[in-house]
Design a protein around this motif. Structure first.
Motif, PDB file in Angstrom:
ATOM      1  N   GLU A   1       7.026  -2.329  -7.931  1.00  0.00           N
ATOM      2  CA  GLU A   1       5.026  -3.038  -8.124  1.00  0.00           C
ATOM      3  C   GLU A   1       4.138  -1.925  -7.656  1.00  0.00           C
ATOM      4  O   GLU A   1       3.354  -1.798  -7.663  1.00  0.00           O
ATOM      5  N   GLN A   2       4.754  -0.750  -6.146  1.00  0.00           N
ATOM      6  CA  GLN A   2       4.085  -0.293  -6.644  1.00  0.00           C
ATOM      7  C   GLN A   2       3.511   1.208  -7.288  1.00  0.00           C
ATOM      8  O   GLN A   2       2.164   1.240  -7.821  1.00  0.00           O
ATOM      9  N   CYS A   3       3.877   1.382  -8.386  1.00  0.00           N
ATOM     10  CA  CYS A   3       4.164   2.334  -9.318  1.00  0.00           C
ATOM     11  C   CYS A   3       3.373   1.364  -9.829  1.00  0.00           C
ATOM     12  O   CYS A   3       1.989   1.616 -10.838  1.00  0.00           O
TER      13      CYS A   3
ATOM     14  N   LEU B   1      -4.549   2.895  -2.299  1.00  0.00           N
ATOM     15  CA  LEU B   1      -3.787   3.165  -2.401  1.00  0.00           C
ATOM     16  C   LEU B   1      -3.366   3.284  -1.185  1.00  0.00           C
ATOM     17  O   LEU B   1      -2.027   3.378  -0.790  1.00  0.00           O
ATOM     18  N   ARG B   2      -4.410   3.927   0.157  1.00  0.00           N
ATOM     19  CA  ARG B   2      -3.486   3.286   1.358  1.00  0.00           C
ATOM     20  C   ARG B   2      -2.961   2.312   1.547  1.00  0.00           C
ATOM     21  O   ARG B   2      -1.580   2.706   2.737  1.00  0.00           O
ATOM     22  N   ARG B   3      -3.190   0.893   0.745  1.00  0.00           N
ATOM     23  CA  ARG B   3      -2.604  -0.251   1.320  1.00  0.00           C
ATOM     24  C   ARG B   3      -1.384  -0.252   0.284  1.00  0.00           C
ATOM     25  O   ARG B   3      -0.753  -0.724   0.473  1.00  0.00           O
ATOM     26  N   ILE B   4      -1.945  -0.127  -1.083  1.00  0.00           N
ATOM     27  CA  ILE B   4      -0.390   0.036  -1.248  1.00  0.00           C
ATOM     28  C   ILE B   4       0.722   0.650  -1.098  1.00  0.00           C
ATOM     29  O   ILE B   4       1.893   0.309  -0.894  1.00  0.00           O
ATOM     30  N   LEU B   5       0.219   2.247  -0.218  1.00  0.00           N
ATOM     31  CA  LEU B   5       1.689   2.363   0.501  1.00  0.00           C
ATOM     32  C   LEU B   5       1.802   1.731   0.954  1.00  0.00           C
ATOM     33  O   LEU B   5       3.125   2.181   1.806  1.00  0.00           O
ATOM     34  N   GLY B   6       1.217   1.553   1.964  1.00  0.00           N
ATOM     35  CA  GLY B   6       1.351   1.312   3.229  1.00  0.00           C
ATOM     36  C   GLY B   6       2.241   2.166   4.558  1.00  0.00           C
ATOM     37  O   GLY B   6       1.497   3.359   4.397  1.00  0.00           O
ATOM     38  N   CYS B   7       2.670   1.175   6.190  1.00  0.00           N
ATOM     39  CA  CYS B   7       3.218   2.682   6.602  1.00  0.00           C
ATOM     40  C   CYS B   7       1.908   2.792   7.530  1.00  0.00           C
ATOM     41  O   CYS B   7       2.494   3.624   8.697  1.00  0.00           O
ATOM     42  N   GLY B   8       0.262   2.695   7.342  1.00  0.00           N
ATOM     43  CA  GLY B   8      -0.673   3.264   7.807  1.00  0.00           C
ATOM     44  C   GLY B   8      -0.731   4.301   7.289  1.00  0.00           C
ATOM     45  O   GLY B   8      -1.448   5.599   7.851  1.00  0.00           O
ATOM     46  N   VAL B   9       0.419   5.361   6.559  1.00  0.00           N
ATOM     47  CA  VAL B   9      -0.320   6.416   6.305  1.00  0.00           C
ATOM     48  C   VAL B   9      -0.901   6.957   5.456  1.00  0.00           C
ATOM     49  O   VAL B   9      -1.831   6.326   4.101  1.00  0.00           O
TER      50      VAL B   9
END
Length: 325
Positions: A162-164, A284-292
């Protein structure tokens, strides 16, 4: 004229010359090569060259620092492979933010064969903008790339299907935004598709075989219409914060990942639009999550051989360094 720099620490002048030329083979955005080096009696300084910032593509200099981080890791690796410990200090001067690091080769060290393997890959690494072959990257190789990232204090988040999918859509939208910006197109034109005699920028032969216009967006993920090939591996390199030090470390992680891939017979290229467009990077930061904080997106796979992209002369990137003809 052959440039030969002065000795530094335990390195003789020939070795200094060699490791600097290796560092210059690092990747940079549009091959701008935005690094400068100063050699002293005890160390090699790595400086950012603000004259080579891309004001439209990279207004805050993030890509510039990443590129210099890649050159720094290459320098460290080349020194280590010669049998010396590259003692490194990051961001050593508050008064001079463009002084990114000092590497001091002051002690002998038995080379780690894993690092020697990376050093041997320096001259073979290429940014491959062409479509990749259908072979899937093995899971152990992905694990090695993730470990390479972590060794340089950066992170490679897991990307699920889903992220991809979301990333694919975001990349297409970000690319359209770039192509709608006349200033971006003008800057891109100044640095890409250049003649074979250029010493910086991306020569046209390095782009031969690359998908034109927006079609490359789909080929980045191996999903062009009617194309049954599996998608190339897509990896992200991120950091916990977005300050200059984390960007510098992410650049080092980038080059360790690229050299690890090259040593494993893989090629890579950059998926730039979601990183370079500010609004897209936030999404993109929201898609990746984890605050990265996303710093780099790569497609990784098996590609065809590519010619070498030229670099500037060594004397063009030396600051106040004693040289001899």
């Amino acid at each position: 004229m052959t440039i030969q720099v002065t000795r530094v620490g335990r390195l003789n002048s020939e070795q200094v010359n060699s490791v600097l030329r290796s560092a210059m083979l690092a990747p940079s955005t549009h091959n701008t090569q935005p690094w400068l080096f100063r050699c002293t009696g005890t160390g090699i300084e790595v400086h950012a060259d603000p004259r080579r910032i891309l004001p439209v593509t990279d207004p805050d200099g993030r890509e510039l620092v990443l590129s210099c981080g890649a050159a720094l890791f290459t320098l460290r690796t080349a020194i280590h492979a010669l049998g010396f410990h590259p003692a490194t200090t990051l961001m050593p001067s508050r008064a001079d933010p463009d002084l990114l690091a000092v590497v001091r080769p002051l002690a002998e060290r038995m080379p780690d064969q894993k690092v020697v393997r990376l050093a041997r890959a320096i001259a073979r690494r290429r940014t491959n903008r062409r479509p990749f072959l259908s072979s899937v990257v093995p899971k152990p190789t992905l694990a090695a790339l993730r470990h390479a990232t972590e060794l340089e204090h950066a992170w490679m988040p897991n990307l699920d299907a889903e992220q991809c999918r979301l990333l694919h859509d975001l990349t297409a939208r970000a690319r359209r935004a770039q192509l709608a910006d006349p200033a971006f197109l003008a800057e891109l034109g100044r640095w890409t598709g250049l003649g074979a005699s250029t010493r910086d920028g991306v020569p046209s032969y390095a782009m031969d075989g690359s998908p034109a216009d927006e079609s490359w967006l789909l080929d980045e993920f191996g999903e062009a219409a009617g194309d049954p090939r599996p998608a190339p591996l897509v990896v992200a390199i991120g950091s916990l914060t977005d300050d200059r030090l984390d960007r510098l470390q992410a650049g080092q992680a980038l080059q360790r990942v690229l050299l690890t891939a090259t040593a494993s017979g893989l090629d890579a290229s950059f998926i730039s639009p979601p990183i370079m467009v500010r609004e897209a990077r936030a999404e993109l930061r929201r898609i990746l999550g984890c605050g990265v904080w996303p710093q780099v997106l790569l497609r990784v796979g098996y590609g065809s051989p590519l010619p070498w992209t030229p670099r500037r002369p060594l004397d063009d990137v030396l600051l106040d360094t004693l040289i001899s003809a």
